[in-house]
Each structure stands twice: as structure tokens, then as C-alpha cells.
Write a protein that holds these residues in place. Structure first.
Motif, PDB file in Angstrom:
ATOM      1  N   LEU A 186       0.846  -1.189   0.000  1.00  0.00           N
ATOM      2  CA  LEU A 186       0.000   0.000   0.000  1.00  0.00           C
ATOM      3  C   LEU A 186       0.884   1.242   0.000  1.00  0.00           C
ATOM      4  O   LEU A 186       2.053   1.171   0.400  1.00  0.00           O
ATOM      5  N   SER A 187       0.296   2.387  -0.377  1.00  0.00           N
ATOM      6  CA  SER A 187       1.073   3.621  -0.244  1.00  0.00           C
ATOM      7  C   SER A 187       1.290   3.841   1.260  1.00  0.00           C
ATOM      8  O   SER A 187       0.505   3.344   2.089  1.00  0.00           O
ATOM      9  N   ILE A 188       2.333   4.556   1.622  1.00  0.00           N
ATOM     10  CA  ILE A 188       2.642   4.776   3.038  1.00  0.00           C
ATOM     11  C   ILE A 188       1.481   5.536   3.698  1.00  0.00           C
ATOM     12  O   ILE A 188       1.100   5.261   4.838  1.00  0.00           O
ATOM     13  N   HIS A 189       0.872   6.421   2.951  1.00  0.00           N
ATOM     14  CA  HIS A 189      -0.306   7.141   3.464  1.00  0.00           C
ATOM     15  C   HIS A 189      -1.429   6.150   3.793  1.00  0.00           C
ATOM     16  O   HIS A 189      -1.976   6.144   4.901  1.00  0.00           O
ATOM     17  N   GLN A 190      -1.780   5.277   2.836  1.00  0.00           N
ATOM     18  CA  GLN A 190      -2.880   4.321   3.053  1.00  0.00           C
ATOM     19  C   GLN A 190      -2.582   3.353   4.196  1.00  0.00           C
ATOM     20  O   GLN A 190      -3.451   3.026   4.988  1.00  0.00           O
ATOM     21  N   ALA A 191      -1.331   2.865   4.256  1.00  0.00           N
ATOM     22  CA  ALA A 191      -0.978   1.852   5.269  1.00  0.00           C
ATOM     23  C   ALA A 191      -1.162   2.377   6.690  1.00  0.00           C
ATOM     24  O   ALA A 191      -1.421   1.608   7.607  1.00  0.00           O
ATOM     25  N   HIS A 192      -1.035   3.694   6.878  1.00  0.00           N
ATOM     26  CA  HIS A 192      -1.077   4.252   8.235  1.00  0.00           C
ATOM     27  C   HIS A 192      -2.311   5.099   8.507  1.00  0.00           C
ATOM     28  O   HIS A 192      -2.455   5.636   9.598  1.00  0.00           O
ATOM     29  N   PHE A 193      -3.198   5.166   7.507  1.00  0.00           N
ATOM     30  CA  PHE A 193      -4.369   6.036   7.603  1.00  0.00           C
ATOM     31  C   PHE A 193      -5.234   5.641   8.808  1.00  0.00           C
ATOM     32  O   PHE A 193      -5.569   4.472   8.982  1.00  0.00           O
ATOM     33  N   GLY A 194      -5.552   6.617   9.647  1.00  0.00           N
ATOM     34  CA  GLY A 194      -6.461   6.369  10.770  1.00  0.00           C
ATOM     35  C   GLY A 194      -5.838   5.669  11.966  1.00  0.00           C
ATOM     36  O   GLY A 194      -6.534   5.380  12.938  1.00  0.00           O
ATOM     37  N   LEU A 195      -4.533   5.371  11.926  1.00  0.00           N
ATOM     38  CA  LEU A 195      -3.920   4.670  13.064  1.00  0.00           C
ATOM     39  C   LEU A 195      -3.616   5.615  14.229  1.00  0.00           C
ATOM     40  O   LEU A 195      -3.348   5.177  15.341  1.00  0.00           O
ATOM     41  N   GLY A 196      -3.654   6.915  13.988  1.00  0.00           N
ATOM     42  CA  GLY A 196      -3.430   7.876  15.079  1.00  0.00           C
ATOM     43  C   GLY A 196      -1.974   7.962  15.518  1.00  0.00           C
ATOM     44  O   GLY A 196      -1.693   8.224  16.691  1.00  0.00           O
ATOM     45  N   ILE A 197      -1.052   7.742  14.590  1.00  0.00           N
ATOM     46  CA  ILE A 197       0.385   7.839  14.911  1.00  0.00           C
ATOM     47  C   ILE A 197       0.765   9.329  14.934  1.00  0.00           C
ATOM     48  O   ILE A 197       0.450  10.058  13.990  1.00  0.00           O
ATOM     49  N   ASP A 198       1.387   9.784  16.045  1.00  0.00           N
ATOM     50  CA  ASP A 198       1.785  11.198  16.071  1.00  0.00           C
ATOM     51  C   ASP A 198       3.307  11.340  15.874  1.00  0.00           C
ATOM     52  O   ASP A 198       4.011  10.350  15.693  1.00  0.00           O
ATOM     53  N   LYS A 199       3.764  12.591  15.926  1.00  0.00           N
ATOM     54  CA  LYS A 199       5.193  12.846  15.631  1.00  0.00           C
ATOM     55  C   LYS A 199       6.107  12.164  16.646  1.00  0.00           C
ATOM     56  O   LYS A 199       7.181  11.685  16.281  1.00  0.00           O
ATOM     57  N   ASP A 200       5.686  12.113  17.935  1.00  0.00           N
ATOM     58  CA  ASP A 200       6.517  11.445  18.949  1.00  0.00           C
ATOM     59  C   ASP A 200       6.650   9.954  18.644  1.00  0.00           C
ATOM     60  O   ASP A 200       7.721   9.365  18.798  1.00  0.00           O
ATOM     61  N   ASP A 201       5.529   9.322  18.222  1.00  0.00           N
ATOM     62  CA  ASP A 201       5.572   7.896  17.862  1.00  0.00           C
ATOM     63  C   ASP A 201       6.536   7.703  16.690  1.00  0.00           C
ATOM     64  O   ASP A 201       7.337   6.763  16.650  1.00  0.00           O
ATOM     65  N   PHE A 202       6.405   8.613  15.722  1.00  0.00           N
ATOM     66  CA  PHE A 202       7.263   8.520  14.533  1.00  0.00           C
ATOM     67  C   PHE A 202       8.739   8.601  14.937  1.00  0.00           C
ATOM     68  O   PHE A 202       9.563   7.806  14.487  1.00  0.00           O
ATOM     69  N   CYS A 203       9.061   9.556  15.835  1.00  0.00           N
ATOM     70  CA  CYS A 203      10.461   9.727  16.269  1.00  0.00           C
ATOM     71  C   CYS A 203      10.958   8.491  17.020  1.00  0.00           C
ATOM     72  O   CYS A 203      12.099   8.056  16.820  1.00  0.00           O
ATOM     73  N   ARG A 204      10.108   7.917  17.875  1.00  0.00           N
ATOM     74  CA  ARG A 204      10.526   6.698  18.606  1.00  0.00           C
ATOM     75  C   ARG A 204      10.865   5.592  17.624  1.00  0.00           C
ATOM     76  O   ARG A 204      11.848   4.882  17.752  1.00  0.00           O
TER      77      ARG A 204
END
Ligand code: HEM
Length: 126
Positions: free
Chosen positions: A67-85
Motif C-alpha cells: 500500500l502507499s505509506i499514506h494508506q498503510a497508516h491512515f487512521g492509526l493515530g500515529i503522532d510525531k513522537d511515535d514517529f520519532c521513537r
């Protein structure tokens, strides 16, 4: 003239990248701040797609078919702190491999370009 090797080759080709992805996900899934995001996910599919994604990002002879990276994570509620971890786990994993800090920096720069898509703050025309 000799063909320059890709990061994919230097990480150990198909097996090396598979080991890298597995070792990276071991860290992510053991992180109590991140593990719950993966509860409903098929880990087998995730490994397969992450292998393809990283193999392609390391300039390997692989085409990403997920899937596109956008579609794969859509609606999962991942924020910038999660991304950095998540990205810090990737840096820690890469530091245990035989690749230079400069190469790590170049891969992380590519990964960082997906931050807005993963966190749902990018406008994407699907
Ligand atoms: C640049 C960073 C990231 C990349 C490149 C990435 C890449 C991917 C890929 C390739 C897939 C599989 C897509 C498919 O099934 O076709 C996926 C799925 C997933 N990712 Fe990420 N990811 C990133 C960041 C994150 C972060 C920060 C989290 C959570 C903290 C996360 C959680 C998930 C979950 C839960 C799935 C499974 C979704 C499902 O099966 O419904 N990802 N990701």
C-alpha cells in the motif's frame, strides 16, 4: 570501471536486509509505547512489505508492491513522537550493522520524508 555497490549490497543483500528488518521490528514490538499500534496487524505481511520497502530504499533490485505509506497508516493515530521513537529504533538497529554514520544519515533522511504521510498530516491524492 567497477560498478559501485549499493547500500543494499553492503547491508548483506536479501538476507542481510531481512535480518535488519527483523531486528528492527523486534525493537519496535518490544517498545510498550509502540506495540499497541501493531495489535491488529498481520506481522507476516508487515515483514514482507517492510523488506520490500527497505530493500528499495537501500537501492536494491526490489520493487515495493504494498500500500502507499499514506494508506498503510491512515487512521492509526500515529503522532510525531511515535514517529520519532520508531525512527530512533531504526537508528539504533543500523548502528549495530557495518555501515557508516554518513550512510545511516542518508537512509534516515529518506525515511524522514514519510513523516507527514505516516502521521496523517500530509495532503495526498490517492
Ligand atoms: C517512515 C516510517 C515508516 C515506514 C516507511 C513504514 C512502512 C510500512 C509499510 C511498508 C507497511 C506495510 C504496508 C502494507 O501492508 O501494504 C506498514 C504498515 C504498518 N505500519 Fe508502518 N511505517 C513507518 C512508520 C510507522 C510508525 C511510526 C508506526 C507506529 C508507531 C507504524 C505502524 C504500522 C502498522 C500498525 C502497520 C500495519 C497496518 C495494517 O496492517 O493495518 N508504521 N508500514
Amino acid at each position: 570501471m567497477e560498478k559501485p555497490t549499493t547500500l543494499f549490497d553492503r547491508v548483506g543483500g536479501e538476507q542481510g536486509v531481512k535480518n535488519l528488518v527483523r531486528s528492527f521490528y523486534d525493537r519496535v514490538l518490544k517498545d510498550p509505547e509502540l506495540a499497541s499500534f501493531f495489535e491488529g496487524a498481520s506481522i507476516d505481511r508487515l515483514f514482507k512489505m517492510q523488506y520490500e520497502f527497505f530493500a528499495a530504499a537501500l537501492d536494491g533490485p526490489v520493487t515495493y508492491s504494498g500500500l502507499s505509506i499514506h494508506q498503510a497508516h491512515f487512521g492509526l493515530g500515529i503522532d510525531k513522537d511515535d514517529f520519532c521513537r520508531f525512527v530512533n529504533h531504526l537508528i539504533d538497529t543500523l548502528r549495530t550493522w557495518q555501515i557508516s554514520d554518513q550512510e545511516i544519515q542518508s537512509l534516515i533522511s529518506r525515511v524522514n520524508t514519510y513523516a507527514d504521510e505516516v502521521t496523517g498530516s500530509a495532503v495526498v491524492v490517492d
